[in-house]
Design a protein around this motif. Structure first.
Motif, mmCIF file in Angstrom:
data_model
loop_
_atom_site.group_PDB
_atom_site.id
_atom_site.type_symbol
_atom_site.label_atom_id
_atom_site.label_comp_id
_atom_site.label_asym_id
_atom_site.label_seq_id
_atom_site.Cartn_x
_atom_site.Cartn_y
_atom_site.Cartn_z
ATOM 1 N N SER A 166 -15.717 -12.396 -23.174
ATOM 2 C CA SER A 166 -14.475 -13.063 -23.561
ATOM 3 C C SER A 166 -14.582 -13.697 -24.938
ATOM 4 O O SER A 166 -13.603 -14.190 -25.481
ATOM 5 N N LEU A 167 -15.816 -13.687 -25.496
ATOM 6 C CA LEU A 167 -16.043 -14.406 -26.757
ATOM 7 C C LEU A 167 -15.338 -13.775 -27.943
ATOM 8 O O LEU A 167 -14.874 -14.480 -28.833
ATOM 9 N N LYS A 168 -15.294 -12.414 -27.938
ATOM 10 C CA LYS A 168 -14.708 -11.771 -29.111
ATOM 11 C C LYS A 168 -13.211 -12.084 -29.191
ATOM 12 O O LYS A 168 -12.562 -12.341 -28.189
ATOM 13 N N ASN A 169 -12.746 -12.104 -30.391
ATOM 14 C CA ASN A 169 -11.329 -12.382 -30.681
ATOM 15 C C ASN A 169 -10.910 -13.825 -30.422
ATOM 16 O O ASN A 169 -9.728 -14.122 -30.444
ATOM 17 N N ILE A 170 -11.833 -14.738 -30.096
ATOM 18 C CA ILE A 170 -11.343 -16.121 -30.042
ATOM 19 C C ILE A 170 -12.009 -16.978 -31.095
ATOM 20 O O ILE A 170 -13.207 -16.917 -31.318
ATOM 21 N N LYS A 171 -11.154 -17.747 -31.710
ATOM 22 C CA LYS A 171 -11.632 -18.660 -32.753
ATOM 23 C C LYS A 171 -11.863 -19.999 -32.070
ATOM 24 O O LYS A 171 -10.946 -20.537 -31.449
ATOM 25 N N PRO A 172 -13.073 -20.544 -32.138
ATOM 26 C CA PRO A 172 -13.279 -21.817 -31.450
ATOM 27 C C PRO A 172 -12.466 -22.942 -32.090
ATOM 28 O O PRO A 172 -12.442 -23.063 -33.308
ATOM 29 N N PRO A 173 -11.752 -23.728 -31.305
ATOM 30 C CA PRO A 173 -11.020 -24.853 -31.878
ATOM 31 C C PRO A 173 -12.004 -25.856 -32.467
ATOM 32 O O PRO A 173 -13.193 -25.831 -32.137
ATOM 33 N N LYS A 174 -11.495 -26.735 -33.323
ATOM 34 C CA LYS A 174 -12.360 -27.701 -34.008
ATOM 35 C C LYS A 174 -13.093 -28.575 -32.990
ATOM 36 O O LYS A 174 -12.514 -29.037 -32.016
ATOM 37 N N GLY A 175 -14.385 -28.757 -33.203
ATOM 38 C CA GLY A 175 -15.163 -29.641 -32.338
ATOM 39 C C GLY A 175 -15.566 -29.007 -31.024
ATOM 40 O O GLY A 175 -16.105 -29.665 -30.148
ATOM 41 N N MET A 176 -15.329 -27.704 -30.862
ATOM 42 C CA MET A 176 -15.640 -27.040 -29.599
ATOM 43 C C MET A 176 -16.718 -25.992 -29.824
ATOM 44 O O MET A 176 -16.609 -25.159 -30.718
ATOM 45 N N LYS A 177 -17.766 -26.044 -29.032
ATOM 46 C CA LYS A 177 -18.825 -25.053 -29.146
ATOM 47 C C LYS A 177 -18.683 -24.060 -27.992
ATOM 48 O O LYS A 177 -18.545 -24.470 -26.842
ATOM 49 N N LEU A 178 -18.671 -22.775 -28.331
ATOM 50 C CA LEU A 178 -18.530 -21.769 -27.281
ATOM 51 C C LEU A 178 -19.881 -21.120 -27.007
ATOM 52 O O LEU A 178 -20.575 -20.706 -27.933
ATOM 53 N N VAL A 179 -20.249 -21.047 -25.736
ATOM 54 C CA VAL A 179 -21.511 -20.419 -25.365
ATOM 55 C C VAL A 179 -21.202 -19.262 -24.415
ATOM 56 O O VAL A 179 -20.705 -19.476 -23.310
ATOM 57 N N GLY A 180 -21.460 -18.032 -24.873
ATOM 58 C CA GLY A 180 -21.192 -16.860 -24.025
ATOM 59 C C GLY A 180 -22.418 -16.491 -23.218
ATOM 60 O O GLY A 180 -23.534 -16.513 -23.742
ATOM 61 N N ILE A 181 -22.240 -16.184 -21.932
ATOM 62 C CA ILE A 181 -23.386 -15.754 -21.125
ATOM 63 C C ILE A 181 -23.065 -14.436 -20.418
ATOM 64 O O ILE A 181 -21.896 -14.093 -20.241
ATOM 65 N N ARG A 182 -24.131 -13.715 -20.039
ATOM 66 C CA ARG A 182 -23.959 -12.419 -19.384
ATOM 67 C C ARG A 182 -24.303 -12.460 -17.912
ATOM 68 O O ARG A 182 -23.839 -11.643 -17.134
ATOM 69 N N HIS A 183 -25.153 -13.404 -17.514
ATOM 70 C CA HIS A 183 -25.607 -13.447 -16.130
ATOM 71 C C HIS A 183 -25.592 -14.884 -15.610
ATOM 72 O O HIS A 183 -25.873 -15.824 -16.352
ATOM 73 N N ALA A 184 -25.253 -15.026 -14.321
ATOM 74 C CA ALA A 184 -25.126 -16.363 -13.742
ATOM 75 C C ALA A 184 -26.410 -17.178 -13.847
ATOM 76 O O ALA A 184 -26.380 -18.407 -13.912
ATOM 77 N N SER A 185 -27.570 -16.476 -13.890
ATOM 78 C CA SER A 185 -28.828 -17.220 -13.935
ATOM 79 C C SER A 185 -29.008 -17.958 -15.267
ATOM 80 O O SER A 185 -29.740 -18.941 -15.338
ATOM 81 N N GLU A 186 -28.300 -17.497 -16.325
ATOM 82 C CA GLU A 186 -28.403 -18.175 -17.628
ATOM 83 C C GLU A 186 -27.778 -19.564 -17.576
ATOM 84 O O GLU A 186 -28.061 -20.420 -18.407
ATOM 85 N N LEU A 187 -26.924 -19.751 -16.593
ATOM 86 C CA LEU A 187 -26.181 -21.004 -16.473
ATOM 87 C C LEU A 187 -27.113 -22.195 -16.282
ATOM 88 O O LEU A 187 -26.894 -23.277 -16.822
ATOM 89 N N MET A 188 -28.170 -21.966 -15.506
ATOM 90 C CA MET A 188 -29.023 -23.076 -15.096
ATOM 91 C C MET A 188 -29.646 -23.822 -16.274
ATOM 92 O O MET A 188 -29.785 -25.026 -16.248
ATOM 93 N N GLU A 189 -30.012 -23.084 -17.332
ATOM 94 C CA GLU A 189 -30.631 -23.766 -18.467
ATOM 95 C C GLU A 189 -29.590 -24.476 -19.315
ATOM 96 O O GLU A 189 -29.921 -25.347 -20.112
ATOM 97 N N LEU A 190 -28.336 -24.082 -19.178
ATOM 98 C CA LEU A 190 -27.330 -24.576 -20.105
ATOM 99 C C LEU A 190 -26.612 -25.840 -19.636
ATOM 100 O O LEU A 190 -26.245 -26.676 -20.445
ATOM 101 N N ILE A 191 -26.369 -25.951 -18.332
ATOM 102 C CA ILE A 191 -25.437 -27.002 -17.911
ATOM 103 C C ILE A 191 -26.048 -28.370 -17.697
ATOM 104 O O ILE A 191 -25.359 -29.370 -17.764
ATOM 105 N N PHE A 192 -27.339 -28.428 -17.426
ATOM 106 C CA PHE A 192 -27.903 -29.750 -17.117
ATOM 107 C C PHE A 192 -28.490 -30.372 -18.374
ATOM 108 O O PHE A 192 -29.079 -29.688 -19.196
ATOM 109 N N ASN A 193 -28.282 -31.682 -18.524
ATOM 110 C CA ASN A 193 -28.911 -32.288 -19.712
ATOM 111 C C ASN A 193 -30.178 -33.040 -19.323
ATOM 112 O O ASN A 193 -30.568 -33.112 -18.196
#
Ligand code: TYD
Ligand code: MG
Length: 452
Positions: free
Chosen positions: A425-452
């Motif tokens: 879904s990343l292609k063709n979208i321009k991120p709005p100001k102050g918004m970081k977009l992170v594209g993932i391909r597999h649900a397992s990638e989620l685990m490293e990204l969401i927790f701080n």
């Protein structure tokens, strides 16, 4: 010899008819919903739709968009597809006490600025409606109340008054003499609706029908009428919460994806034109198990919170409960979490809830549901500035969903700074100001990204 009136058994839930009694309706599979009725005699609403006319040329038929009449209640107009179409028959269903009469009284109050409105109250007295109306600030000069249950009488009054809008509250309490069965039975409700449809189409009179949703018993529910009317709206909500959602399930003049959000207050129903803020208002920011998803309701993105609770079960068979989201979908996501993300959820009670009483039916909420479940299970808090959306397939792959840009923009508007979304879904979208977009391909990638 006089002919014996024909008996028929009708299902009060779906209207299925059978010549003999059955314990279970073969059509909607409900038990004990068939009741005995007299078959409708010939005549009834078999008259022609309008005066016999010539065939018209397609190109010459008048179909201007501006013919729609706006109720002035933005949320209702949106669900109707942009206003009331002349001659349309609109059914508003919902549980008793949810606010159908309140909504229609407020709507005809506004509509009566454009012409005469007749509100037929077959449940409450005119005085009761007046008292309620005063509380709602109804001040229309052109609004007429009629406390009547006989359809023949209502038709006679309509002929006298020549209203421009009609409300029948409710279709289950009105009856016609042309059918013998009791008010509220399937044949009565159908015959009355049929006659009102002739009237609506013939005179171009927009008509609202109120239909109570019935659990069982001898009263026909609004589903029996769905195929006869132009538009079917359901008014939903938890009586314990002030929020109400108006949803179109059928609309011959617009999309069925739109929802309208209202808040019940002491002065009647108030529109909520900014539902995201409302649904996120009570979000616990530092709690495990909470994820925010930019969901799409019709053309409008709405940010909602998904809450999960995963806890060790004390019984052999763990509980799986889902509110506001399909439980089969949740079972599937749990299986994906086990097999593809390697979280061991067997033997755990799992609860998933969509906060605010909204129902989410689109697959775009999969990824956020997975995030909420993992967060609760691992007891780790999801970053409060992050929103998550994407469909998850059976191998754990994250698939693109519709309208990513709308979702991202709404999240940015509410101050979120990061969005995890399908890579596709990343292609063709321009991120709005102050918004970081992170594209993932597999649900397992989620685990490293969401927790701080
Ligand atoms: P109502 O419109 O009578 O429901 P329905 O026609 O669907 O059966 O709404 C009844 C409920 O709404 C009732 O529980 C009281 C509440 N209500 C308010 O909270 N504020 C109001 O201003 C009004 C008119 C009703
Ligand atoms: Mg009512």
């Amino acid at each position: 010899m006089a002919k014996k009136p024909k008996q028929i058994f009708s299902c009060t839930q779906c209207g299925y008819q059978s010549p003999k009694w059955l314990g279970k309706c073969p059509d909607c599979n409900q038990w004990n919903t068939l009741v005995e009725e007299q078959a409708v005699v010939a005549g009834g609403h078999s008259r022609a739709l309008a005066a016999p006319g010539k065939a018209q040329k397609f190109s010459e038929i008048n179909s201007r968009e501006e013919d729609r009449l706006r109720c002035g209640i933005g949320e209702l107009d949106r669900v109707l597809g942009g206003g009331v179409v002349p001659g349309s028959l609109i059914l508003i269903g919902g549980d008793p006490g949810i606010g159908k009469s309140t909504l229609l009284l407020q709507a005809v109050n506004r509509l009566s600025r454009n012409g005469k409105a007749l509100y037929v109250t077959a449940e409450e007295s005119a005085r009761q409606v007046k008292l309620r109306g005063e509380r709602l600030g109804v001040s229309a000069d052109n609004l007429y109340l009629l406390a009547e249950t006989s359809l023949e009488q209502v038709r006679a009054r309509i002929k006298e008054l020549q209203p421009d809008f009609l409300v029948i509250d409710s279709i289950q309490t009105i009856f016609t003499d042309s059918v013998e069965s009791a008010p509220g039975s399937v044949s009565q409700v159908r015959e009355c609706t049929g006659q009102l449809m002739m009237l609506a189409k013939g005179e171009g009179l927009p008509t609202f029908l109120v239909g109570h949703v019935t659990k069982d018993g001898a009263i026909a529910g609004p589903r029996v009428l769905e195929h006869m009317v132009d538009t079917v709206l359901y008014f939903e909500g938890d009586p314990g919460h002030p929020y109400r959602i108006l949803r179109a399930v059928k609309n011959r003049f617009g999309s069925t994806n739109e929802i309208g959000v209202f808040e019940m207050s002491e002065a009647g129903l108030r529109e909520v034109s900014n539902p995201s803020e409302l649904f996120l208002a009570e979000r616990p920011e530092q709690s495990a198990g909470s994820a925010v998803v930019p969901a799409l309701e019709g053309s409008r993105p709405i940010l909602v919170e998904l809450q999960a609770l995963v806890s060790g079960s004390s019984f052999g068979t763990p509980q799986r409960t889902a509110i506001g989201i399909d439980h089969k979908r949740v079972a599937l996501l749990v299986a994906i979490l086990e097999k593809k993300v390697e979280l061991m959820l067997a033997g755990q009670d799992i609860f998933l809830n969509v906060a605010g009483g909204v129902r989410l039916d689109e697959p775009a909420v999969d990824l956020a549901a997975i995030a909420a479940l993992a967060s609760s299970h691992l007891n780790r808090v999801i970053d409060a500035q992050t929103v998550i959306f994407g469909e998850v397939g059976l191998t754990g792959e994250v698939r693109a969903v519709s309208q990513p840009e709308l979702r991202v923009t709404e999240a940015a508007r509410l101050g979120f700074t990061r969005c995890i979304l399908p890579k596709g879904s990343l292609k063709n979208i321009k991120p709005p100001k102050g918004m970081k977009l992170v594209g993932i391909r597999h649900a397992s990638e989620l685990m490293e990204l969401i927790f701080n």
